[in-house]
Write a protein that holds these residues in place. Structure first.
Motif, short mmCIF file in Angstrom:
data_model
loop_
_atom_site.label_atom_id
_atom_site.label_comp_id
_atom_site.label_asym_id
_atom_site.label_seq_id
_atom_site.Cartn_x
_atom_site.Cartn_y
_atom_site.Cartn_z
N ASN A 1 -26.50 6.10 2.29
CA ASN A 1 -26.06 7.44 2.50
C ASN A 1 -26.73 7.70 3.93
N PRO A 2 -25.91 7.90 5.01
CA PRO A 2 -26.64 8.06 6.29
C PRO A 2 -26.90 9.42 6.61
N GLN B 1 -19.67 3.35 6.06
CA GLN B 1 -19.12 4.18 7.20
C GLN B 1 -18.42 5.24 6.78
N ASP B 2 -18.58 6.54 7.69
CA ASP B 2 -17.90 7.64 7.47
C ASP B 2 -17.20 7.89 8.80
N GLU B 3 -16.75 9.29 9.19
CA GLU B 3 -16.04 9.72 10.01
C GLU B 3 -16.67 9.49 11.28
N HIS B 4 -17.87 9.30 11.39
CA HIS B 4 -18.68 9.43 12.61
C HIS B 4 -19.23 8.12 13.05
N ARG C 1 -13.67 2.09 11.10
CA ARG C 1 -14.74 1.84 12.11
C ARG C 1 -15.18 0.40 12.37
N VAL C 2 -14.60 -0.21 11.38
CA VAL C 2 -15.16 -1.95 11.34
C VAL C 2 -14.05 -2.59 11.76
N LEU C 3 -14.24 -3.66 12.93
CA LEU C 3 -13.19 -4.44 13.14
C LEU C 3 -13.53 -5.93 13.04
#
Length: 555
Positions: free
Chosen positions: A5-6, A145-148, A288-290
């Motif tokens: 939980n960031p 990951q989240d939107e930021h 956001r992961v590549l």
């Protein structure tokens, strides 16, 4: 893996981009982002770089990528250029001598190298950048990951849990990628039914140059000369054999007796058993992961394209991610990474599998057919030349992504890599073209002023992206006394290759991307319209505040 939980997390490390894995692809991407000024954190599970036998072939495209990150002069001493690949029948007849002599991209098409030495150069290159940090002995155990951005949890060398927060994550963590599995991304394909044992020997006991692939139906093998007097042997592991058994001194001598008169007189560096896989990830991006390199695709070694395909990933993704992180392009640009890379990766996997079947056919009759066809090729010079000059190797050609093209399906250089000849500067220096451009966009104009036809707003938009404007003229015209427009770099075409390239197409301006692929072409009267189309294809932010005429975007 447990998710984080960031919002409840205060990270020990923060970065614009976190790169998982310190193999060649991760190191290349970290170097590219580092020189672009992006904050990078590279995380490696091992306590040091891998030093065991791996890739032995680096091609011209990969050397051009290394050139782009400013390290080619340190890498070249660990290579052998113009490295031929020769296929032998069981009786020793050479039926295919592949030695392409082209250098259209500035470097030898095929080069032998020792990967750990080159990896070490790429790793040392990171020390140039205060904005890049590498952490070894870190085991990632949590990802969210989240939107930021992306949050990571990892175990450090002292057992303490450490946390990372970054805007993007690039997974270069190998074929068994933890990140790919955590994202639940498929990895479809096949595993070869056999294994191969790789043996590296110092003070080359054969001393002959080049690479030999012997299509022996009893036990196929490879013999490769490497830089610094290292010899690589690879033997197929037969059913029922194990790495432990093959590694015993008496069995090693039996293997080497196939290729050496005295197998007891060798200086073994290392040995390792490999399984050849052909697999492709279901997608290369998850928000956001590549994924890049082996995490996105793995292939048999027979065309030496596993390493080189990963370096193509780095070249394609690095500049796009830098633009997005720096706010110069929108996130839509990242979608073009998979659009452009996936089809070519699949083609290279298929070629590598085919080459493996040529070396070790699944059926004995296929080997007989192969030998008959190879003999027939001696009487078909044009067909034989097609194979020997390696024209069968599929070159990347993008038909969708960050580029624009004309309607009507006309032959076009758009989506192909631009050539890299030597040019003469106005100071009289002879330099490779990329060294004049730098790691930037470029407008390459034959004869004319590349700024003519562009508005002040358009020039400003491209300069915000770091574009350089290059005027190419015959080298004999450099001393004509004509003035050069402000902000234009003029070079002389000393080899005639640039004139020949532009002479093949009805265009006189090529818009190059930082990875040296042609993003668009134009003539002076259409350059403004076309350049706006490319800005839109890039999702470039400098264009967002103004309206522009439409151009055809390949999507």
């Amino acid at each position: 893996m447990n998710k984080l939980n960031p919002e409840q997390l205060k990270a020990d490390y923060t970065a614009d981009v976190v790169v998982i894995g310190a193999g060649p692809v991760g190191l290349a991407i970290a170097n590219y982002l580092g020189q672009a000024g992006v904050e990078v954190l590279q995380i490696e599970k091992l306590d040091q770089l891998i030093d065991y036998p791996r890739a032995i072939g680096i091609d011209d495209e990969s050397l051009r990528t290394v050139q782009a990150i400013g390290l080619v002069d340190q890498v070249l001493p660990h290579t052998t250029p113009w490295h031929a690949m020769r296929f032998l029948t069981p009786k020793g007849r050479c039926f295919a001598d592949i030695q392409p002599a082209t250098d259209e991209f500035g470097w030898s098409r095929r080069n032998a190298f020792i990967q750990p030495q080159v990896d070490a150069v790429l790793h040392r290159g990171l020390s140039r950048f205060a904005n890049v940090q590498t952490l070894f002995s870190r085991d990632v155990v949590g990802l969210d990951q989240d939107e930021h951005g992306v949050s990571l949890r990892m175990n450090g060398p002292d057992g303490r849990c450490e946390t990372v927060r970054a805007r993007y994550l690039v997974a270069c963590d190998g074929g068994n990628s933890l990140i790919r599995r955590t994202m639940d991304i498929s990895f479809e394909g096949k595993t070869a039914p056999n294994q191969w044992i790789v043996i590296d020997i110092a003070n080359d006991p054969l001393g002959t140059p080049n690479v030999y692939l012997c299509c022996d139906p009893v036990r196929p093998y490879v013999s490769a000369a490497l830089p610094h007097a290292v010899r690589r042997f690879e033997f197929m592991v037969m059913p029922g054999e194990t790495e432990e058994e093959l590694g015993k001194p008496e069995n090693m001598r039996k293997l080497l007796a196939k290729v050496l008169p005295d197998p007891s007189r060798v200086e073994l560096i290392r040995k390792r058993v490999y399984t050849h896989n052909a697999r492709l990830a279901g997608r290369f991006r998850c928000k956001r992961v590549l994924l890049a390199g082996d995490a996105a695709h793995i292939m048999p070694v027979w065309q030496g394209q596993g390493y080189n395909s990963g370096m193509r990933d780095a070249s394609n993704l690095g500049w796009k991610l830098a633009l997005v992180v720096k706010g110069l392009a929108g996130e839509a640009l990242l979608d073009t990474y998979e659009q452009e890379r996936r089809n070519h990766v699949k083609a290279m996997i298929d070629l590598s599998v085919l080459a493996g079947h040529v070396l070790a056919p699944p059926k004995r009759w296929q080997g007989t057919l192969r030998d008959a066809i190879s003999w027939t090729l001696n009487y078909l010079p044009s067909v034989k030349r097609y194979f020997l000059e390696m024209r069968f190797k599929p070159m990347p050609q993008y038909t969708e992504g960050a580029l624009v093209t004309e309607k009507g399906g006309k032959a076009t250089p758009v989506g192909r890599m631009f050539i890299q000849p030597k040019v003469v500067t106005e100071a009289g220096e002879i330099r490779l073209l990329d060294d004049v451009i730098g790691s930037n966009f470029a407008f390459i104009a034959w004869g004319s002023n590349p700024l003519w036809g562009l508005s002040a707003d358009q020039v400003e938009a491209w300069r915000a992206l770091g574009a350089r404007f290059i005027q190419v003229i015959p080298d004999v015209q450099l001393k004509s006394g004509n003035e050069v427009a402000d902000g234009v770099i003029r070079v002389g075409d000393s080899t005639g290759r640039l004139k020949e390239w532009f002479g093949r197409f009805p265009v006189s301006i090529a818009l190059l991307r930082p990875d040296r692929f042609v993003g668009a072409v134009a003539i002076p009267q259409t350059i403004g319209h076309v350049s706006d189309g490319l800005l839109r294809a890039l999702d470039a932010q400098p264009l967002a505040s103004r309206q522009a005429p439409s151009a055809t975007k390949v999507a």
